[in-house]
Design an enzyme around this catalytic site. Structure first.
Site, PDB file in Angstrom:
ATOM      1  CG  ASP A  43      -0.351  -0.442   2.497  1.00  0.00           C
ATOM      2  OD1 ASP A  43       0.749  -1.038   2.521  1.00  0.00           O
ATOM      3  OD2 ASP A  43      -0.991  -0.170   3.524  1.00  0.00           O
ATOM      4  CD  GLU A  83       7.917   1.497   6.362  1.00  0.00           C
ATOM      5  OE1 GLU A  83       6.769   1.018   6.402  1.00  0.00           O
ATOM      6  OE2 GLU A  83       8.144   2.713   6.235  1.00  0.00           O
TER       7      GLU A  83
END
Length: 597
Positions: free
Chosen positions: A349, A551
Site C-alpha cells: 500500500d 523500513e
C-alpha cells in the site's frame, strides 16, 4: 485475559463466522471486477461483504478529523489518534468532545482541543509496556559464526540488540477503551508509528529472532497469531480493532515451520495446525477465491486480495476521504474504499501495480487482479501444511494438501507463468460482466510491467527445483531493470508511491535471494549472494549515518533511505533487522571483504 475482552472477542468471532458463512452461501455476485485492464470496474453488491465498525472507532475517526481541521496537514499522522485509548468511558468522553467550543468555521481552538486530548485520552502506545525478552542474550552462543569481519560482527550484534527496543507486552484491562487488541504473549512491534503486531512483518522478525537463538520469543509471536486466528476468524493486518476487516499476506505456516525446524516443538504443531486449516479455508472461500478457465478450457481456482470493507480506512480516514473527493457518487466512493483496503491487505500500500492509471490512486483495481505473490504464498502454505502434518503424523491432512498444492501449482503455471518472459505475471480479470462466476484466460490480460513480485514464486520449492524455470528466471531478472546498486527495486515506475521505484523492501529481497540460493543453479546462487551483499551494505551504510535501521531503502545507490507514500519513513525496524540477520547467517561475511559502500 480480561473478562470483558472475552465477551467482545466472542461477539466479533461470531460476526466474522456469520459473514464468512454468508459469503459462501450467497448466490449474489460477490465482487467488483474490471471488464479489462483499461475499462472501469463493474461494481457488485456489497451485501454481506463488510465487517462492522465499532462506536469507539467511529468516535476516534471524528477526533482524527477534528485534529486535521485544527492543526492542518503538516506533519499530520491520522493513525496517531486511532491509537489513543480513552481515560473514561466512551459516553463521558464523547459528551466532553461535543461540548468543545467551536469557532465560526466549526473548528475547535487548538488550546481547547489539546486540553481535551490531555484530559480524556491516553498517549498512543501507552497500552503497550516495555518487555525484556527472557531469551535475549547479548552475544548468543554460535551467533553468526560465518561473519568473520570485526565491524560487521559488531554491527550485527547491535541489530540483534534492537529486539529489546521493540519488545512489548499488551497492557489492556478495559478493551472497550482501546483499539489495541489484547494478546496473551509478549509482542514484537515493527517500530515508530507501528505500535502493534503486524501479520506479514512477523515472518521476517521471526527469522531474525531465530538467527539470535531467541526461540521462546519467536514461539510467542506464533502463539499470538494463532490466538488472533482463533478469536477473529482472520489474522488481521495488524493487532488493532480497525484492522479486522482485512488480513495480510498469509505467512503463518512459514513461521510455524521455521520455528519447528529449529526447536522440534511438537506441541506448537498441534496448536498451529487447526489454525492453519482455518486460515486456508478463509483464503479459499468467499470473495478471495476466483475460478478461471485456462487456454485449453481447464478450470483452475486462484486467489486475490479482497478486504471486507467499503469505507475509509479508519487509521487514514482523513486521507482516504480527501482522495475520494473527486469521485462523483457514493457508489464509486465505496468501491474505491474497498480497493484501498484490499491494496492494504496485499501489504503493497500503495503501488502502480494495482492501478489502471499510475498517476491516479482512484483507479486502484486490486480486487480485479489475481496476484502472483498471493498465490505463491498460499502454495507455500499448502506445502508447509504437508510438512507439518507429516511431522505430526496426520496422514489425511498430508494427502489433502498434497492434492491442493498440486492443483495450485498447475494453476499458477497455466494462468500466471509467461514462458517467453521467464516471469510470473499478475492476471487482470476480464469479461463483459466480471461479477459473474468463472473467467476465461486471455494472454493480453497478463500484466507485463516489471515488478519484483513477478519473481517471488522462485521462493517456492516446487519452482526453484525446476532447472529450466530457474535458468529462465535468472536471465529474466538480470535483464528486467529491477537490479540496482543497492538491491532489487519494487517496480520501474517512479510514482511517489512507496511500493514503487526506487524503493527496495527487505522482505522482497529476502524471498528472491533465498529462492535463488536454495536452487541447484550455480548462476542463481551467485546472483543471490550478490543481491544479499548489496542489501547488507546499504543497510550498514545507513545505520552508520543515522544510527537506525529503516523500513525501506532507495536502491539507486548504496546508503540511501527510501521515501514516498502516505507517511514519513519509519525506523526500528522489525523486518529490516530480521532480513539482515538472516542474510548474515546464511552468507556470512569474509574477513577480507569490506562492508562500506
Amino acid at each position: 485475559m480480561p473478562k470483558s475482552q472475552t465477551l467482545i472477542s466472542s461477539l466479533i468471532k461470531f460476526v466474522s463466522l456469520f459473514i464468512i458463512l454468508f459469503d459462501s452461501l450467497s448466490n449474489s455476485p460477490s465482487t467488483a471486477m474490471s471488464s479489462s485492464i483499461a475499462n472501469p470496474s463493474l461494481k457488485c453488491p456489497d451485501s454481506g461483504l463488510i465487517k462492522p465498525s465499532t462506536p469507539l472507532i467511529e468516535f476516534l475517526e471524528r477526533v482524527q478529523s477534528m485534529a486535521l481541521a485544527t492543526f492542518g496537514d503538516r506533519d499530520f499522522d491520522p493513525k496517531l489518534y486511532m491509537d489513543m485509548s480513552l481515560k473514561f468511558d466512551l459516553g463521558k468522553t464523547n459528551w466532553a468532545f461535543e461540548r468543545l467550543p467551536r469557532l465560526g468555521s466549526g473548528v475547535v481552538p487548538a488550546r481547547a482541543f489539546e486540553g481535551f486530548v490531555r484530559g480524556y485520552m491516553n498517549e498512543a502506545g501507552s497500552d503497550l509496556v516495555r518487555h525484556d525478552p527472557g531469551d535475549y542474550v547479548a552475544v548468543p552462543e554460535g551467533f553468526l559464526s560465518r561473519v568473520e569481519r570485526g565491524e560487521v560482527r559488531s554491527w550485527a550484534l547491535e541489530v540483534h540488540s534492537l529486539w529489546r527496543n521493540l519488545s512489548r507486552r499488551v497492557a489492556v484491562e478495559e478493551p472497550e477503551l482501546h483499539t489495541l487488541l489484547w494478546l496473551p504473549e509478549p509482542v514484537m512491534v515493527p517500530g515508530s508509528r507501528f505500535r502493534e503486531v503486524y501479520y506479514w512483518d512477523s515472518y521476517w522478525v521471526i527469522r531474525g529472532l531465530l538467527a539470535g537463538k531467541m526461540y521462546d520469543t519467536a514461539k510467542s509471536m506464533v502463539y499470538n497469531l494463532i490466538y488472533l486466528m482463533d478469536t477473529y476468524g482472520i489474522i488481521p493486518n495488524g493487532a488493532r480493532a480497525y484492522y479486522i476487516n482485512r488480513s495480510q499476506p498469509p505467512l503463518l505456516s512459514g513461521m510455524v515451520l521455521e520455528v519447528y525446524n529449529r526447536t522440534g516443538d511438537l506441541a506448537l504443531l498441534e496448536k498451529a495446525l487447526p489454525a492453519l486449516l482455518k486460515e486456508h479455508n478463509f483464503w479459499n472461500s468467499g470473495t478471495h477465491k476466483v475460478d478461471i478457465d485456462d487456454a485449453d478450457g481447464r478450470k483452475h481456482s486462484l486467489n486475490r486480495y479482497f478486504a471486507l470493507w467499503n469505507e475509509p480506512r479508519p487509521e487514514t480516514s482523513t486521507i482516504d476521504i480527501e482522495s475520494a473527493s473527486k469521485l462523483s457518487n457514493d457508489s464509486e466512493k465505496r468501491h474505491f474504499y474497498r480497493e484501498l483496503a484490499s491494496a492494504a491487505e496485499s501489504g503493497w500500500d500503495f503501488s502502480s501495480r494495482w492501478m489502471r492509471n499510475q498517476s491516479d490512486i482512484t483507479t486502484l483495481a486490486t480486487t480485479s487482479i489475481i496476484p502472483v505473490d498471493l498465490n505463491a504464498y498460499i502454495l507455500k502454505m499448502e506445502l508447509d501444511i504437508v510438512s507439518l502434518a507429516r511431522a505430526s503424523r496426520k496422514k489425511h491432512v498430508v494427502e489433502q494438501f498434497l492434492e491442493a498444492s498440486g492443483r495450485r501449482e498447475k494453476a499458477i503455471k497455466a494462468i500466471l507463468w509467461n514462458d517467453e518472459m521467464g516471469q510470473w505475471l499478475d492476471y487482470w480479470l476480464s469479461g463483459t460482466n466480471s461479477c459473474v462466476e468463472g473467467h476465461k484466460w486471455e494472454a493480453c490480460n497478463q500484466n507485463q510491467n516489471a515488478f519484483v513480485s513477478n519473481f517471488i514464486p522462485i521462493w517456492i520449492e516446487s519452482f526453484r527445483t525446476d532447472e529450466a524455470t530457474v535458468k529462465k528466471v535468472v536471465t529474466s531478472l538480470k535483464s528486467s531493470g529491477l537490479l540496482c546498486d543497492a538491491g532489487i527495486a519494487t517496480s520501474l515506475s517512479n510514482t511517489g508511491q512507496q511500493w514503487d521505484y526506487p524503493n527496495g523492501w527487505a522482505p522482497l529481497q529476502h524471498m528472491i535471494v533465498e529462492g535463488l540460493a536454495k536452487s541447484n543453479s550455480h548462476e542463481a546462487k551467485s546472483l543471490a549472494e550478490d543481491i544479499a551483499v548489496r542489501w547488507i551494505k546499504t543497510n550498514y551504510a545507513t545505520y552508520q549515518k543515522t544510527g537506525t535501521m529503516h523500513e525501506k531503502y532507495d536502491v539507486q545507490a548504496c546508503g540511501r533511505i527510501g521515501g514516498g507514500g502516505e507517511y514519513k519513513p519509519q525506523t526500528g525496524f522489525g523486518w529490516s533487522n530480521g532480513v539482515v540477520l538472516s542474510f548474515l547467517e546464511d552468507f556470512g561475511w569474509p574477513r577480507d571483504c569490506k562492508i562500506d559502500c
